[in-house]
Scaffold this motif. Structure first.
Motif, PDB file in Angstrom:
ATOM      1  N   GLU A 183       0.834  -1.211   0.000  1.00 22.78           N
ATOM      2  CA  GLU A 183       0.000   0.000   0.000  1.00 22.78           C
ATOM      3  C   GLU A 183       0.864   1.255   0.000  1.00 22.78           C
ATOM      4  O   GLU A 183       0.538   2.235  -0.671  1.00 22.78           O
ATOM      5  N   LEU A 184       1.978   1.223   0.724  1.00 23.28           N
ATOM      6  CA  LEU A 184       2.896   2.366   0.703  1.00 23.28           C
ATOM      7  C   LEU A 184       3.492   2.561  -0.690  1.00 23.28           C
ATOM      8  O   LEU A 184       3.630   3.697  -1.165  1.00 23.28           O
ATOM      9  N   ALA A 185       3.822   1.455  -1.346  1.00 20.46           N
ATOM     10  CA  ALA A 185       4.328   1.541  -2.717  1.00 20.46           C
ATOM     11  C   ALA A 185       3.263   2.101  -3.650  1.00 20.46           C
ATOM     12  O   ALA A 185       3.553   2.910  -4.541  1.00 20.46           O
ATOM     13  N   LEU A 186       2.017   1.682  -3.430  1.00 19.88           N
ATOM     14  CA  LEU A 186       0.912   2.187  -4.239  1.00 19.88           C
ATOM     15  C   LEU A 186       0.726   3.689  -4.006  1.00 19.88           C
ATOM     16  O   LEU A 186       0.542   4.455  -4.961  1.00 19.88           O
ATOM     17  N   ILE A 187       0.816   4.112  -2.764  1.00 16.35           N
ATOM     18  CA  ILE A 187       0.682   5.536  -2.457  1.00 16.35           C
ATOM     19  C   ILE A 187       1.822   6.329  -3.096  1.00 16.35           C
ATOM     20  O   ILE A 187       1.610   7.431  -3.612  1.00 16.35           O
ATOM     21  N   GLU A 188       3.015   5.745  -3.099  1.00 17.01           N
ATOM     22  CA  GLU A 188       4.133   6.417  -3.760  1.00 17.01           C
ATOM     23  C   GLU A 188       3.830   6.622  -5.240  1.00 17.01           C
ATOM     24  O   GLU A 188       4.028   7.711  -5.784  1.00 17.01           O
ATOM     25  N   GLN A 189       3.319   5.580  -5.902  1.00 18.47           N
ATOM     26  CA  GLN A 189       2.958   5.684  -7.321  1.00 18.47           C
ATOM     27  C   GLN A 189       1.838   6.698  -7.526  1.00 18.47           C
ATOM     28  O   GLN A 189       1.876   7.502  -8.449  1.00 18.47           O
ATOM     29  N   MET A 190       0.855   6.655  -6.655  1.00 15.43           N
ATOM     30  CA  MET A 190      -0.267   7.593  -6.768  1.00 15.43           C
ATOM     31  C   MET A 190       0.220   9.018  -6.596  1.00 15.43           C
ATOM     32  O   MET A 190      -0.252   9.944  -7.281  1.00 15.43           O
ATOM     33  N   SER A 191       1.185   9.237  -5.701  1.00 13.48           N
ATOM     34  CA  SER A 191       1.692  10.596  -5.490  1.00 13.48           C
ATOM     35  C   SER A 191       2.433  11.097  -6.727  1.00 13.48           C
ATOM     36  O   SER A 191       2.381  12.286  -7.048  1.00 13.48           O
ATOM     37  N   ILE A 192       3.095  10.184  -7.438  1.00 14.67           N
ATOM     38  CA  ILE A 192       3.746  10.568  -8.702  1.00 14.67           C
ATOM     39  C   ILE A 192       2.677  10.968  -9.715  1.00 14.67           C
ATOM     40  O   ILE A 192       2.797  11.988 -10.406  1.00 14.67           O
ATOM     41  N   ASN A 193       1.608  10.163  -9.808  1.00 18.21           N
ATOM     42  CA  ASN A 193       0.507  10.488 -10.724  1.00 18.21           C
ATOM     43  C   ASN A 193      -0.115  11.836 -10.373  1.00 18.21           C
ATOM     44  O   ASN A 193      -0.422  12.645 -11.254  1.00 18.21           O
ATOM     45  N   LEU A 194      -0.322  12.070  -9.072  1.00 20.68           N
ATOM     46  CA  LEU A 194      -0.908  13.341  -8.632  1.00 20.68           C
ATOM     47  C   LEU A 194       0.019  14.511  -8.958  1.00 20.68           C
ATOM     48  O   LEU A 194      -0.439  15.565  -9.405  1.00 20.68           O
ATOM     49  N   ALA A 195       1.314  14.321  -8.736  1.00 23.10           N
ATOM     50  CA  ALA A 195       2.268  15.390  -9.055  1.00 23.10           C
ATOM     51  C   ALA A 195       2.256  15.702 -10.550  1.00 23.10           C
ATOM     52  O   ALA A 195       2.295  16.872 -10.949  1.00 23.10           O
ATOM     53  N   ASN A 196       2.176  14.660 -11.387  1.00 20.00           N
ATOM     54  CA  ASN A 196       2.097  14.866 -12.836  1.00 20.00           C
ATOM     55  C   ASN A 196       0.839  15.659 -13.207  1.00 20.00           C
ATOM     56  O   ASN A 196       0.891  16.595 -14.007  1.00 20.00           O
ATOM     57  N   ALA A 197      -0.288  15.252 -12.634  1.00 22.46           N
ATOM     58  CA  ALA A 197      -1.551  15.940 -12.928  1.00 22.46           C
ATOM     59  C   ALA A 197      -1.501  17.387 -12.450  1.00 22.46           C
ATOM     60  O   ALA A 197      -1.899  18.304 -13.181  1.00 22.46           O
ATOM     61  N   LEU A 198      -1.003  17.601 -11.232  1.00 20.87           N
ATOM     62  CA  LEU A 198      -0.944  18.963 -10.691  1.00 20.87           C
ATOM     63  C   LEU A 198      -0.001  19.853 -11.494  1.00 20.87           C
ATOM     64  O   LEU A 198      -0.279  21.044 -11.686  1.00 20.87           O
ATOM     65  N   ALA A 199       1.093  19.290 -11.991  1.00 19.19           N
ATOM     66  CA  ALA A 199       2.022  20.076 -12.809  1.00 19.19           C
ATOM     67  C   ALA A 199       1.340  20.547 -14.091  1.00 19.19           C
ATOM     68  O   ALA A 199       1.476  21.715 -14.491  1.00 19.19           O
ATOM     69  N   LEU A 200       0.597  19.652 -14.729  1.00 13.66           N
ATOM     70  CA  LEU A 200      -0.098  20.037 -15.959  1.00 13.66           C
ATOM     71  C   LEU A 200      -1.197  21.055 -15.665  1.00 13.66           C
ATOM     72  O   LEU A 200      -1.365  22.033 -16.407  1.00 13.66           O
ATOM     73  N   ILE A 201      -1.922  20.854 -14.571  1.00 10.59           N
ATOM     74  CA  ILE A 201      -2.977  21.800 -14.190  1.00 10.59           C
ATOM     75  C   ILE A 201      -2.362  23.171 -13.924  1.00 10.59           C
ATOM     76  O   ILE A 201      -2.875  24.198 -14.391  1.00 10.59           O
ATOM     77  N   HIS A 202      -1.238  23.199 -13.224  1.00 13.91           N
ATOM     78  CA  HIS A 202      -0.555  24.466 -12.936  1.00 13.91           C
ATOM     79  C   HIS A 202      -0.165  25.182 -14.232  1.00 13.91           C
ATOM     80  O   HIS A 202      -0.385  26.390 -14.379  1.00 13.91           O
ATOM     81  N   GLU A 203       0.376  24.427 -15.175  1.00 13.21           N
ATOM     82  CA  GLU A 203       0.770  24.998 -16.460  1.00 13.21           C
ATOM     83  C   GLU A 203      -0.441  25.556 -17.209  1.00 13.21           C
ATOM     84  O   GLU A 203      -0.404  26.673 -17.735  1.00 13.21           O
ATOM     85  N   GLU A 204      -1.513  24.778 -17.245  1.00 16.09           N
ATOM     86  CA  GLU A 204      -2.719  25.202 -17.962  1.00 16.09           C
ATOM     87  C   GLU A 204      -3.364  26.426 -17.307  1.00 16.09           C
ATOM     88  O   GLU A 204      -3.837  27.331 -17.998  1.00 16.09           O
ATOM     89  N   VAL A 205      -3.389  26.458 -15.985  1.00 16.80           N
ATOM     90  CA  VAL A 205      -3.973  27.604 -15.283  1.00 16.80           C
ATOM     91  C   VAL A 205      -3.131  28.857 -15.549  1.00 16.80           C
ATOM     92  O   VAL A 205      -3.673  29.956 -15.714  1.00 16.80           O
ATOM     93  N   GLY A 206      -1.824  28.698 -15.652  1.00 19.59           N
ATOM     94  CA  GLY A 206      -0.964  29.828 -16.007  1.00 19.59           C
ATOM     95  C   GLY A 206      -1.322  30.393 -17.377  1.00 19.59           C
ATOM     96  O   GLY A 206      -1.366  31.615 -17.569  1.00 19.59           O
ATOM     97  N   GLU A 207      -1.586  29.502 -18.319  1.00 20.49           N
ATOM     98  CA  GLU A 207      -1.998  29.944 -19.654  1.00 20.49           C
ATOM     99  C   GLU A 207      -3.362  30.634 -19.606  1.00 20.49           C
ATOM    100  O   GLU A 207      -3.600  31.614 -20.326  1.00 20.49           O
ATOM    101  N   MET A 208      -4.250  30.146 -18.746  1.00 20.31           N
ATOM    102  CA  MET A 208      -5.562  30.780 -18.589  1.00 20.31           C
ATOM    103  C   MET A 208      -5.416  32.191 -18.022  1.00 20.31           C
ATOM    104  O   MET A 208      -6.125  33.107 -18.448  1.00 20.31           O
ATOM    105  N   ALA A 209      -4.505  32.350 -17.094  1.00 17.23           N
ATOM    106  CA  ALA A 209      -4.267  33.676 -16.507  1.00 17.23           C
ATOM    107  C   ALA A 209      -3.757  34.632 -17.582  1.00 17.23           C
ATOM    108  O   ALA A 209      -4.164  35.802 -17.628  1.00 17.23           O
ATOM    109  N   THR A 210      -2.899  34.140 -18.455  1.00 14.94           N
ATOM    110  CA  THR A 210      -2.406  34.961 -19.558  1.00 14.94           C
ATOM    111  C   THR A 210      -3.550  35.359 -20.492  1.00 14.94           C
ATOM    112  O   THR A 210      -3.632  36.515 -20.930  1.00 14.94           O
ATOM    113  N   LEU A 211      -4.437  34.415 -20.785  1.00 14.84           N
ATOM    114  CA  LEU A 211      -5.601  34.724 -21.625  1.00 14.84           C
ATOM    115  C   LEU A 211      -6.484  35.782 -20.965  1.00 14.84           C
ATOM    116  O   LEU A 211      -6.983  36.687 -21.632  1.00 14.84           O
TER     117      LEU A 211
END
Length: 142
Positions: free
Chosen positions: A62-90
């Motif tokens: 379960e700890l290994a699964l949480i580690e993987q999930m945290s990587i997935n969450l970090a990937n998603a949050l990074a893309l969301i952060h990038e997209e929101v930055g573009e929205m702010a520019t718009l």
């Protein structure tokens, strides 16, 4: 009953983790290619994390699964952060175009902004009332 549901969900989580291991996805995590996918991944992984955090003790798997999930969450949050930055520019472009009195550019940038932000809002962006309506009619529509 809640324990039974959690146990069933954990079995499904373990199967997902094993599937990811079999396909060599363990290290890099699941990539989000667009904002909608990132939001879906964020919702899914948050729900999975919530279920695991309900447990009194976490196994090594379960700890290994949480580690993987945290990587997935970090990937998603990074893309969301990038997209929101573009929205702010718009939105800055909409604001400057409005200040300059450039209605056509306001429409173009504003429409692009509304399309971009759609995955972040629960319901489609739709006008609630027309600008030419008076305050009384707008109040009745709410």
């Amino acid at each position: 009953m809640k324990q039974l549901l959690i146990s069933g969900f954990l079995v499904a989580l373990m199967a997902t983790a094993a599937h990811a291991d079999d396909h060599g996805q363990q290290g890099a995590g699941q990539a989000a290619t667009d904002l909608e996918t990132a939001m879906d991944l964020l919702v899914l992984e948050n729900a999975r994390l919530d279920v695991l955090l309900e447990k009194e003790q976490l196994s090594e798997e379960e700890l290994a699964l949480i580690e993987q999930m945290s990587i997935n969450l970090a990937n998603a949050l990074a893309l969301i952060h990038e997209e929101v930055g573009e929205m702010a520019t718009l939105m800055e472009e909409v604001q400057s175009s409005a200040a300059e009195g450039d209605g056509q550019r306001v429409r173009e940038s504003g429409r692009t902004y509304l399309n971009a932000i759609q995955p972040l809002v629960k319901e489609p962006v739709a006008p609630r009332f027309h600008l030419e309506d008076n305050g009384e009619e707008a109040a009745r529509q709410e």
